[in-house]
Design a protein around this motif. Structure first.
Motif, PDB file in Angstrom:
ATOM      1  N   ALA A 166       0.701  -1.189   0.050  1.00 15.71           N
ATOM      2  CA  ALA A 166      -0.068   0.079  -0.034  1.00 15.71           C
ATOM      3  C   ALA A 166       0.981   1.261   0.134  1.00 15.71           C
ATOM      4  N   ALA A 167       2.226   1.224   0.706  1.00 13.68           N
ATOM      5  CA  ALA A 167       2.920   2.436   0.653  1.00 13.68           C
ATOM      6  C   ALA A 167       3.774   2.450  -0.398  1.00 13.68           C
ATOM      7  N   GLY A 168       3.835   1.715  -1.442  1.00 15.91           N
ATOM      8  CA  GLY A 168       4.568   1.490  -2.563  1.00 15.91           C
ATOM      9  C   GLY A 168       5.152   0.300  -2.675  1.00 15.91           C
ATOM     10  N   VAL A 169       6.500   0.275  -3.705  1.00 17.96           N
ATOM     11  CA  VAL A 169       7.046  -0.921  -3.890  1.00 17.96           C
ATOM     12  C   VAL A 169       8.310  -0.972  -2.796  1.00 17.96           C
ATOM     13  N   VAL A 170       8.331  -2.324  -2.285  1.00 17.35           N
ATOM     14  CA  VAL A 170       9.438  -2.497  -1.191  1.00 17.35           C
ATOM     15  C   VAL A 170      10.386  -3.720  -1.971  1.00 17.35           C
ATOM     16  N   LEU A 171      11.483  -3.630  -1.765  1.00 11.12           N
ATOM     17  CA  LEU A 171      12.685  -4.518  -2.250  1.00 11.12           C
ATOM     18  C   LEU A 171      13.449  -4.723  -1.192  1.00 11.12           C
ATOM     19  N   ALA A 172      13.327  -6.294  -0.693  1.00 12.04           N
ATOM     20  CA  ALA A 172      14.291  -6.766   0.143  1.00 12.04           C
ATOM     21  C   ALA A 172      15.562  -7.330  -0.516  1.00 12.04           C
ATOM     22  N   LEU A 173      16.580  -6.664  -0.203  1.00 11.94           N
ATOM     23  CA  LEU A 173      17.684  -7.210  -0.689  1.00 11.94           C
ATOM     24  C   LEU A 173      18.698  -8.173   0.281  1.00 11.94           C
ATOM     25  N   GLY A 174      19.111  -9.182  -0.345  1.00 12.87           N
ATOM     26  CA  GLY A 174      20.258  -9.826   0.575  1.00 12.87           C
ATOM     27  C   GLY A 174      21.500  -9.758   0.209  1.00 12.87           C
ATOM     28  N   LEU A 175      22.245  -9.052   0.957  1.00 10.68           N
ATOM     29  CA  LEU A 175      23.425  -8.428   0.639  1.00 10.68           C
ATOM     30  C   LEU A 175      24.392  -9.692   1.570  1.00 10.68           C
ATOM     31  N   GLY A 176      25.665  -9.788   0.526  1.00 13.59           N
ATOM     32  CA  GLY A 176      26.459 -10.866   0.964  1.00 13.59           C
ATOM     33  C   GLY A 176      28.053 -10.718   0.899  1.00 13.59           C
ATOM     34  N   THR A 177      28.666 -11.598   1.246  1.00  8.56           N
ATOM     35  CA  THR A 177      30.243 -11.607   0.994  1.00  8.56           C
ATOM     36  C   THR A 177      30.891 -10.873   1.985  1.00  8.56           C
ATOM     37  N   THR A 178      31.085  -9.592   2.092  1.00  2.98           N
ATOM     38  CA  THR A 178      31.778  -8.832   3.211  1.00  2.98           C
ATOM     39  C   THR A 178      30.857  -8.531   4.566  1.00  2.98           C
ATOM     40  N   SER A 179      29.563  -8.363   4.578  1.00  4.09           N
ATOM     41  CA  SER A 179      28.836  -7.865   5.621  1.00  4.09           C
ATOM     42  C   SER A 179      27.376  -8.260   5.357  1.00  4.09           C
ATOM     43  N   PRO A 180      27.243  -9.661   5.502  1.00  7.23           N
ATOM     44  CA  PRO A 180      25.737 -10.050   5.287  1.00  7.23           C
ATOM     45  C   PRO A 180      24.886  -9.273   5.712  1.00  7.23           C
ATOM     46  N   SER A 181      23.737  -9.027   5.197  1.00 11.70           N
ATOM     47  CA  SER A 181      22.690  -7.987   5.863  1.00 11.70           C
ATOM     48  C   SER A 181      21.423  -8.068   5.019  1.00 11.70           C
ATOM     49  N   VAL A 182      20.343  -7.438   5.332  1.00 12.02           N
ATOM     50  CA  VAL A 182      19.057  -7.446   4.708  1.00 12.02           C
ATOM     51  C   VAL A 182      18.962  -5.876   4.529  1.00 12.02           C
ATOM     52  N   LEU A 183      18.593  -5.471   3.269  1.00 15.18           N
ATOM     53  CA  LEU A 183      18.689  -4.119   3.068  1.00 15.18           C
ATOM     54  C   LEU A 183      17.185  -3.920   2.294  1.00 15.18           C
ATOM     55  N   VAL A 184      16.217  -3.072   2.952  1.00 14.72           N
ATOM     56  CA  VAL A 184      14.869  -2.824   2.291  1.00 14.72           C
ATOM     57  C   VAL A 184      14.922  -1.363   2.076  1.00 14.72           C
ATOM     58  N   ILE A 185      14.484  -1.502   0.660  1.00 16.80           N
ATOM     59  CA  ILE A 185      14.347  -0.083  -0.061  1.00 16.80           C
ATOM     60  C   ILE A 185      13.020   0.010  -0.901  1.00 16.80           C
ATOM     61  N   THR A 186      12.903   1.248  -1.426  1.00 14.67           N
ATOM     62  CA  THR A 186      11.763   1.690  -2.197  1.00 14.67           C
ATOM     63  C   THR A 186      12.022   2.464  -3.438  1.00 14.67           C
TER      64      THR A 186
END
Length: 668
Positions: A166-186
């Motif tokens: 409802a608040a727009g498009v949401v992309l959850a990106l799984g980043l890897g290799t150096t510092s694994p993390s989840v980045l949620v962007i729009t």
């Protein structure tokens, strides 16, 4: 000249006549007279014709279509025309593209997704930078090749999910290799331009399997395989409790194929298991319910992710038999019963141990799917250039296998579909998008009519009234990834800094059987002199090497750290002992898995319990890349697409560009 009988009719009567005609006749009638032309542009007429086109057997409407009252007559006409033509193409079993739009990026494409028929998101990276880009298809189809938004990321995108909320498009990106993390962007529109903005970041979690509203399903936490769910709004973590027997079982040691929410339940799809949990709430975590056995699953996608209460769950899988449809029904709310039935839609051709079908995907409607097929039409030429195999899942006689449609993109300027591709499709509009590790990207249209007229069928999710979140970086963020180099012929040493973290675990190994020096010129083992470990360059960290296979074939995404190696003089087999996350693995013909801590004897490590292969088709993907790269290199005067990427400004690793030193194609 007095008006003819036709010209004296009112527009209303013309409209009544048009309502009795099909789409093709209406378009022909438009050219008869001016009055007919006006009547054939009536919005009510095209709503009627769109309903007629959608009622044809095998037709599809976009799942993201906004209310018809919000579409003008031109958009309705374009949609009805395109849906009708796509349906005819499927009936004719001819999905060969009519139009193609090609782009060439500087970095390798690791993920892409078509969203709402108008947006193309692409993640690309090399060892130096990583970025996310978005193209507006309505502009791209008119020749504007630059993305409307682009931003740089602090890590490579290994996995990703996207959802329009409802608040727009949401992309959850799984980043890897150096510092694994989840980045949620729009993606947001601001000051007449588009920007990527950060909604949340969760350090430590990685390997994304699900995005469902506020919830992101992950398989890794701090490099340890622990299925869990992160609430990115609340920045909270819900770990999934272990089923009976715990997670330290061969089928649960690797990451699962899928994790998703269905009818209020969390479902985990493993190699031959489905596990069910209650969905976590803000006040309580998830609870385990039950597991059921299934057929052996090599690849799997969920069909029709639209939330329909109490609807059966349908999974499309590649198995040892071919492509099968799994249907799961649950009455857990009342008595806990779960039933699972499977039906073979298409039997894979047999080629011994070869897995000829791989890279299965489905479109958002759940009615169409495709995969790559390396079983040549002419069996003497094997393996062949991969064919794209499409299937209609929704319209099949229950007693017959579904018909398959084969097409390919084997022109020299097409993206190499054999080069670790990222693929998506919009089956309703007839689009297929293919990107690859060389940065080659193309959109294929199987219809041929003006595609710009079908853009804007969904609401523009970039227009939001709420506060603009912090923007992602518009300048490169250096990654500085170091890849172990291949050893040029005759060289016995390499940069020791690149190996500084290898063989550092304090392991009590019998050095008469194991060697911990990966750069040694030779070593004594079992009273035999060996010329050195010639396969250490297979851990260099490039596509298709042993590290890649451990992740994609065996389900261990944590970066493997080699500890020692050994040769079996009886079988000429080479074994490597590596640490991946919280486990030790031995990699030979088979993969064995052990927990951290005291290790068994060398003989026990070599002949211990086998770790099942999660996705055997990953070996197909790696081998077809090697075979087709080598074939192209030999038959086209030494063509190297990595060099082409370098010439357009990319920075692929030198091992991929320099064949003599890199041996990137292991058959050379």
């Amino acid at each position: 000249m007095p008006p003819g009988p036709i010209d004296t009719l009112t527009e209303y009567l013309f409209l009544l006549i048009c309502l009795e005609l099909d789409l093709k006749d209406v378009l022909s009638l438009r050219r008869v007279s001016r009055v007919f032309g006006q009547a054939t542009r009536n919005k009510l007429l095209w709503i009627h014709l769109l309903d007629s086109a959608a009622s044809e057997e095998g037709s599809l409407l976009p799942t993201y279509l906004k209310k018809r009252d919000l579409l003008d007559a031109g958009a309705l006409e374009a949609l009805a025309t395109r849906v009708s033509r796509v349906t005819r193409k499927w009936r004719a079993k001819d999905l060969c593209p009519v139009n193609v739009w090609r782009l060439h990026l500087q970095q390798s494409i690791t993920w892409l997704r078509l969203v709402s028929g108008n947006w193309l998101f692409v993640a690309s990276s090399d060892n130096h930078i990583s970025k996310i880009s978005c193209w507006d298809l309505s502009l791209l189809f008119q020749g504007y090749v630059e993305p409307i938004a682009e931003a740089y990321l602090p890590g490579q995108v290994k996995t990703a999910q996207v959802e329009v909320q409802a608040a727009g498009v949401v992309l959850a990106l799984g980043l890897g290799t150096t510092s694994p993390s989840v980045l949620v962007i729009t993606l947001r529109q601001h000051l007449e331009s588009h920007y990527f903005a950060e909604l949340a970041r969760m350090e430590g979690s990685s390997h994304i399997l699900m995005l469902h509203g506020n919830l992101v399903g992950c398989a890794m936490r701090d490099d340890v395989i622990i299925p869990h769910i992160v609430n990115w709004h609340e920045n909270t973590i819900h770990e999934l409790p272990p089923p009976p027997g715990g997670f330290d079982m061969p089928e649960r040691r690797s990451v699962p194929h899928l994790l998703f929410i269905w009818n209020g339940l969390v479902v985990i799809v493993r190699r031959d298991l489905l596990e069910f949990y209650n969905q976590p709430s803000p006040a309580a975590g998830a609870t385990y319910i039950k597991s059921i056995k299934t057929i052996e699953i090599w690849e799997v996608v969920v069909l029709d992710r639209r939330a329909v209460s109490l609807a059966p769950l349908k999974l499309l899988v590649i198995s040892s038999s071919g492509v099968e449809l799994l249907t799961i029904e649950s009455d857990i709310a009342s008595n806990g019963d779960v039933t699972c039935a499977h039906f073979c839609l298409a039997t894979a051709p047999g080629h011994g141990d070869t897995k000829p079908w791989y890279h299965l995907i489905a479109d958002g409607s759940g009615d169409r799917a495709l995969w790559l097929n390396i079983a040549a039409i002419v069996l003497e030429v094997y393996p062949s250039h991969p064919y794209i195999t499409s299937i209609d899942i929704s319209r099949r006689p229950s007693e017959l296998e579904a018909p398959l449609i084969l097409w390919t993109n084997d022109l020299p300027h097409d993206p190499a579909v054999w080069a670790y591709p990222a693929i998506d499709l919009d089956a309703a509009l007839g689009y297929t998008v293919i990107g690859n590790c060389f940065g080659e990207l193309a959109i294929y249209d199987c219809v041929g009519s003006d595609p710009t007229t079908c853009c804007g069928l969904a609401s523009d999710f970039t227009l939001q009234q709420n506060t603009l979140p912090p923007l992602l970086s518009l300048t490169p963020i250096p990654l500085g990834l170091r890849v172990t180099p291949s050893r040029p012929l005759g060289q016995t040493k390499s940069d020791p800094l690149l190996f500084s973290r290898w063989t550092q675990d304090d392991l009590n190994l019998d050095l008469r059987l194991w060697c911990r020096d990966f750069m040694c010129a030779g070593y004594l083992q079992r009273n035999r002199w060996h010329a050195g470990y010639w396969k250490w360059d297979r851990w260099q960290g490039v596509l298709g090497d042993y590290a890649w296979l451990l992740e994609h074939a065996h389900g261990f995404p944590a970066s493997p750290v080699p500890q020692a190696h050994a040769d079996d003089s009886n079988t000429d087999e080479t074994y490597v002992l590596v640490r991946s996350g919280n486990r030790y693995l031995t990699r030979g013909t088979w993969v064995r898995s052990f927990p951290l801590g005291p290790l068994p004897t060398p003989l026990g490590m070599i002949f211990g319990q086998e770790q099942p292969c999660l996705r055997p088709t990953a070996y197909t993907e790696a081998s077809i890349y090697d075979a087709m790269w080598y074939r192209e290199y030999r038959t086209t005067g030494g063509r190297n697409r990595w060099v082409e990427q370098q010439e357009r400004g990319g920075r692929p690793h030198e091992n991929l560009v320099d064949i003599a030193a890199g041996h990137c194609v292991y058959g050379l």
